[in-house]
Design a protein around this motif. Structure first.
Motif, PDB file in Angstrom:
ATOM      1  N   GLY A   4       0.805  -1.209   0.000  1.00 22.45           N
ATOM      2  CA  GLY A   4       0.000   0.000   0.000  1.00 22.45           C
ATOM      3  C   GLY A   4       0.841   1.262   0.000  1.00 22.45           C
ATOM      4  O   GLY A   4       0.405   2.312  -0.480  1.00 22.45           O
ATOM      5  N   ILE A   5       2.043   1.165   0.535  1.00 26.20           N
ATOM      6  CA  ILE A   5       2.952   2.313   0.571  1.00 26.20           C
ATOM      7  C   ILE A   5       3.657   2.491  -0.772  1.00 26.20           C
ATOM      8  O   ILE A   5       3.706   3.592  -1.326  1.00 26.20           O
ATOM      9  CB  ILE A   5       3.996   2.146   1.701  1.00 26.20           C
ATOM     10  N   ILE A   6       4.196   1.393  -1.306  1.00 29.75           N
ATOM     11  CA  ILE A   6       5.031   1.541  -2.508  1.00 29.75           C
ATOM     12  C   ILE A   6       4.249   1.558  -3.820  1.00 29.75           C
ATOM     13  O   ILE A   6       4.704   2.148  -4.799  1.00 29.75           O
ATOM     14  CB  ILE A   6       6.148   0.470  -2.575  1.00 29.75           C
ATOM     15  N   ALA A   7       3.064   0.948  -3.844  1.00 28.44           N
ATOM     16  CA  ALA A   7       2.297   0.890  -5.102  1.00 28.44           C
ATOM     17  C   ALA A   7       2.036   2.274  -5.693  1.00 28.44           C
ATOM     18  O   ALA A   7       2.338   2.507  -6.867  1.00 28.44           O
ATOM     19  CB  ALA A   7       0.990   0.127  -4.893  1.00 28.44           C
ATOM     20  N   PRO A   8       1.486   3.221  -4.913  1.00 35.81           N
ATOM     21  CA  PRO A   8       1.233   4.533  -5.522  1.00 35.81           C
ATOM     22  C   PRO A   8       2.514   5.283  -5.877  1.00 35.81           C
ATOM     23  O   PRO A   8       2.538   6.056  -6.843  1.00 35.81           O
ATOM     24  CB  PRO A   8       0.422   5.279  -4.458  1.00 35.81           C
ATOM     25  N   LEU A   9       3.569   5.036  -5.118  1.00 40.61           N
ATOM     26  CA  LEU A   9       4.841   5.710  -5.422  1.00 40.61           C
ATOM     27  C   LEU A   9       5.423   5.210  -6.747  1.00 40.61           C
ATOM     28  O   LEU A   9       5.957   5.998  -7.539  1.00 40.61           O
ATOM     29  CB  LEU A   9       5.835   5.511  -4.277  1.00 40.61           C
ATOM     30  N   LEU A 171      -5.271  11.616  -6.304  1.00 40.18           N
ATOM     31  CA  LEU A 171      -4.511  12.096  -5.147  1.00 40.18           C
ATOM     32  C   LEU A 171      -5.035  11.535  -3.825  1.00 40.18           C
ATOM     33  O   LEU A 171      -4.246  11.093  -2.999  1.00 40.18           O
ATOM     34  CB  LEU A 171      -4.467  13.620  -5.113  1.00 40.18           C
ATOM     35  N   PRO A 172      -6.356  11.516  -3.617  1.00 43.77           N
ATOM     36  CA  PRO A 172      -6.834  10.915  -2.361  1.00 43.77           C
ATOM     37  C   PRO A 172      -6.452   9.442  -2.249  1.00 43.77           C
ATOM     38  O   PRO A 172      -6.139   8.959  -1.168  1.00 43.77           O
ATOM     39  CB  PRO A 172      -8.354  11.066  -2.415  1.00 43.77           C
ATOM     40  N   SER A 173      -6.456   8.725  -3.380  1.00 43.47           N
ATOM     41  CA  SER A 173      -6.105   7.305  -3.316  1.00 43.47           C
ATOM     42  C   SER A 173      -4.641   7.122  -2.945  1.00 43.47           C
ATOM     43  O   SER A 173      -4.295   6.189  -2.228  1.00 43.47           O
ATOM     44  CB  SER A 173      -6.414   6.607  -4.643  1.00 43.47           C
ATOM     45  N   ILE A 174      -3.809   8.020  -3.406  1.00 39.49           N
ATOM     46  CA  ILE A 174      -2.378   7.939  -3.085  1.00 39.49           C
ATOM     47  C   ILE A 174      -2.161   8.166  -1.596  1.00 39.49           C
ATOM     48  O   ILE A 174      -1.510   7.362  -0.912  1.00 39.49           O
ATOM     49  CB  ILE A 174      -1.591   8.957  -3.932  1.00 39.49           C
TER      50      ILE A 174
END
Length: 187
Positions: A4-9, A171-174
């Motif tokens: 969950g941390i690295i996926a959006p990055l 952005l909210p999903s990130i």
């Protein structure tokens, strides 16, 4: 939680790299993000963009399943995380079926932007019932409301600045994914 941390990055990094490969034609006020894998895109830019969505989708599915384990005792939490897994499948599908694949791209894109806030409403509602999670539950619902407000013009009407609306909608999903990724990682 780590997913969950690295996926959006990863997704943001590869989208930014794809945009850097497309500076000669990509305009936030004229293009959708999916255009980065469309007819005008170079093979390199399209591959980078689609890979980012596919990788993010796969990692996010893992994250959703982990979050489901935490929230499965609450019916609203289970429903919300199940819908979140569908959101992540849709994200994967956006990368697997780019604009050049035809109508299926539109369907999976609409599914993504429609299901994401719905998943947040269910997850947030399940958390509001727990005193220790009430603030995070309300914040989750607010993220969902924000996503609806900025994504609605994309889905219901033709807007010129689709890329801007898409960025604002994700952005909210990130932020949400990173916050909940940290929370899940600590469990």
């Amino acid at each position: 939680g780590l997913c969950g941390i690295i996926a959006p990055l990863i997704a943001l990094s590869l989208i930014a790299l794809s945009i850097s490969q497309s500076l000669s034609w990509f305009r936030w006020t004229e293009n959708a993000l999916s255009d980065l894998a469309g007819i005008q895109a170079t093979t390199t830019a399209a591959t980078i963009f689609n890979s980012g969505l596919i990788i993010c989708g796969l990692l996010s599915i893992i994250f959703a399943l982990g979050l489901m384990q935490i929230l499965r005792q609450r019916i609203l939490g289970f429903i919300g995380t199940f819908i979140l897994a569908l959101v992540d499948v849709s994200l994967y599908a956006i990368g697997a079926f780019p604009e050049t694949a035809g109508s299926i791209h539109t369907y999976v894109s609409v599914a993504f932007f429609t299901l994401f806030p719905i998943s947040l409403f269910f997850i947030g509602a399940s958390m509001i019932g727990e005193k220790s999670e009430r603030t995070l539950g309300f914040a989750t619902i607010l993220c969902g409301i924000f996503a609806v407000i900025v994504a609605t013009p994309i889905i219901l009407v033709k807007v010129d600045d689709v890329g801007v609306h898409e960025l604002l909608a994700i952005l909210p999903s990130i932020v949400w994914s990173i916050v909940f990724g940290v929370k899940l990682y600590r469990v």
